[in-house]
Structures are given as C-alpha cells and as structure tokens.
Design a protein around this motif. Structure first.
Motif, PDB file in Angstrom:
ATOM      1  N   ASN A   1      53.781  18.804  18.920  1.00 47.78           N
ATOM      2  CA  ASN A   1      54.328  19.699  19.941  1.00 47.78           C
ATOM      3  C   ASN A   1      53.987  21.170  19.659  1.00 47.78           C
ATOM      4  OD1 ASN A   1      55.391  17.474  21.205  1.00 47.78           O
ATOM      5  ND2 ASN A   1      57.486  17.851  20.583  1.00 47.78           N
ATOM      6  N   GLY A   2      52.755  21.418  19.238  1.00 52.02           N
ATOM      7  CA  GLY A   2      52.294  22.785  18.991  1.00 52.02           C
ATOM      8  C   GLY A   2      52.656  23.357  17.632  1.00 52.02           C
TER       9      GLY A   2
ATOM     10  N   LYS B   1      46.702  15.383  16.972  1.00 50.98           N
ATOM     11  CA  LYS B   1      47.443  16.253  17.886  1.00 50.98           C
ATOM     12  C   LYS B   1      48.390  15.358  18.640  1.00 50.98           C
ATOM     13  CE  LYS B   1      46.889  19.793  21.390  1.00 50.98           C
ATOM     14  NZ  LYS B   1      48.102  19.460  22.071  1.00 50.98           N
ATOM     15  N   CYS B   2      49.663  15.710  18.670  1.00 51.07           N
ATOM     16  CA  CYS B   2      50.673  14.827  19.254  1.00 51.07           C
ATOM     17  C   CYS B   2      51.627  15.598  20.153  1.00 51.07           C
ATOM     18  CB  CYS B   2      51.457  14.161  18.123  1.00 51.07           C
ATOM     19  SG  CYS B   2      52.800  13.169  18.716  1.00 51.07           S
ATOM     20  N   LYS B   3      51.942  14.984  21.274  1.00 48.25           N
ATOM     21  CA  LYS B   3      53.020  15.466  22.142  1.00 48.25           C
ATOM     22  C   LYS B   3      54.055  14.360  22.139  1.00 48.25           C
ATOM     23  CE  LYS B   3      51.032  19.057  24.328  1.00 48.25           C
ATOM     24  NZ  LYS B   3      51.172  19.944  25.393  1.00 48.25           N
TER      25      LYS B   3
ATOM     26  N   ARG C   1      52.400  10.766  22.516  1.00 46.80           N
ATOM     27  CA  ARG C   1      51.009  10.736  22.980  1.00 46.80           C
ATOM     28  C   ARG C   1      50.155  11.307  21.863  1.00 46.80           C
ATOM     29  NH1 ARG C   1      51.073  13.690  28.593  1.00 46.80           N
ATOM     30  NH2 ARG C   1      51.693  15.336  27.176  1.00 46.80           N
TER      31      ARG C   1
ATOM     32  N   LYS D   1      58.215  13.215  22.953  1.00 44.01           N
ATOM     33  CA  LYS D   1      59.443  13.589  23.658  1.00 44.01           C
ATOM     34  C   LYS D   1      60.426  12.430  23.633  1.00 44.01           C
ATOM     35  CE  LYS D   1      57.728  12.300  28.220  1.00 44.01           C
ATOM     36  NZ  LYS D   1      57.431  12.716  29.564  1.00 44.01           N
TER      37      LYS D   1
ATOM     38  N   TYR E   1      57.914  20.888  11.898  1.00 46.13           N
ATOM     39  CA  TYR E   1      58.616  20.101  12.915  1.00 46.13           C
ATOM     40  C   TYR E   1      59.590  19.114  12.270  1.00 46.13           C
ATOM     41  CZ  TYR E   1      59.325  17.693  17.356  1.00 46.13           C
ATOM     42  OH  TYR E   1      59.888  17.164  18.485  1.00 46.13           O
TER      43      TYR E   1
END
Length: 135
Positions: A36-37, A69-71, A23, A73, A43
């Motif tokens: 992811n923060g 900014k990315c999330k 996302r 999974k 990362y």
C-alpha cells in the motif's frame, strides 16, 4: 504507482484470507516489498507478520530475487499477511512452475477458507448461550 516498478514485466496474482484481499505484482528484482505504498517493515510492526510474509521466499531460498508490489484491503493485519502470502505463492508459481510442488507441500498455494462463524439467534455469540437459570 511506484515510478520504478513497471507492471508490464511482472506477474499478477490475487490472494485471499478471511475478509482480506491482496493484489500482488511480482517481478525479478532485489527483494523490495511495498505494501500500500509503504515498505513492509513500516506497514507490519509485529515480527511474526514480517516472518510470515517472507516465508514463501525463504522456502525457495530466493529472499532477494524478487520485488513485490501489493495493494491489500479488508480485515486486520494478520488476515492481510495471510492474503499476501497466498498471492505471493501464486505469483511465484506463475514465474517458475518448478517451485509449485515445494510451495504446495507447505500449503501456501491453497486458500485458507476458515472465517468467523456467524452469531446465532438466541445466543450471546456464535456458540455461547445466555446463562441458564432454573429458578
């Protein structure tokens, strides 16, 4: 959420690759990428992952024009990078529709639908059979 990243003035896109889903929130900025923060350098450790992640920006010569900014999974790191590149490319097209032809030519806006082939019954792997013995 990051305190200095306002989602209201950013574009959102979803990228997918193998079993990974990314996302992406993209906005005008200084070239900061948060995954992811964490910073993307922390990362992703491998150089080819970092290079692949920056590819959409380098193609457009806008490496320091946008903040991401990315999330993300699912899957492994390679699939996650592929999903992020797909999502970033889609968000860049939303921001500026003139870059669509350039990114499409490089096949970054298309989802890579390749996935692992399933294991078949009576086989050791997807295509590998057990060793045949005539006697």
């Amino acid at each position: 959420m990051d305190t200095n990243f306002n989602i209201k003035d950013s574009k959102y896109a979803t990228g997918k690759r193998k079993t990974s889903i990314a996302r992406i929130w993209l906005k005008k900025g200084t070239g900061k990428i948060i995954v992811n923060g964490k910073d993307y350098d922390n990362y992703f450790k491998r150089a080819n992952h970092k290079m692949q992640l920056l590819r959409p920006f380098e193609i457009l010569n806008q490496a320091t024009s946008y903040d991401v900014k990315c999330k993300v999974k699912g899957g492994g790191l390679t699939g996650q990078v592929g999903a992020m590149v797909h999502g970033i490319s889609k968000a860049l097209v939303m921001m500026d529709s003139e870059c669509k032809s350039t990114l499409k030519k490089e096949k970054l806006t298309t989802r890579d639908s390749r996935a692992v082939e399933r294991k078949k019954y009576g086989h050791r792997k997807a295509r590998r059979s057990f060793q045949f013995s005539k006697r």
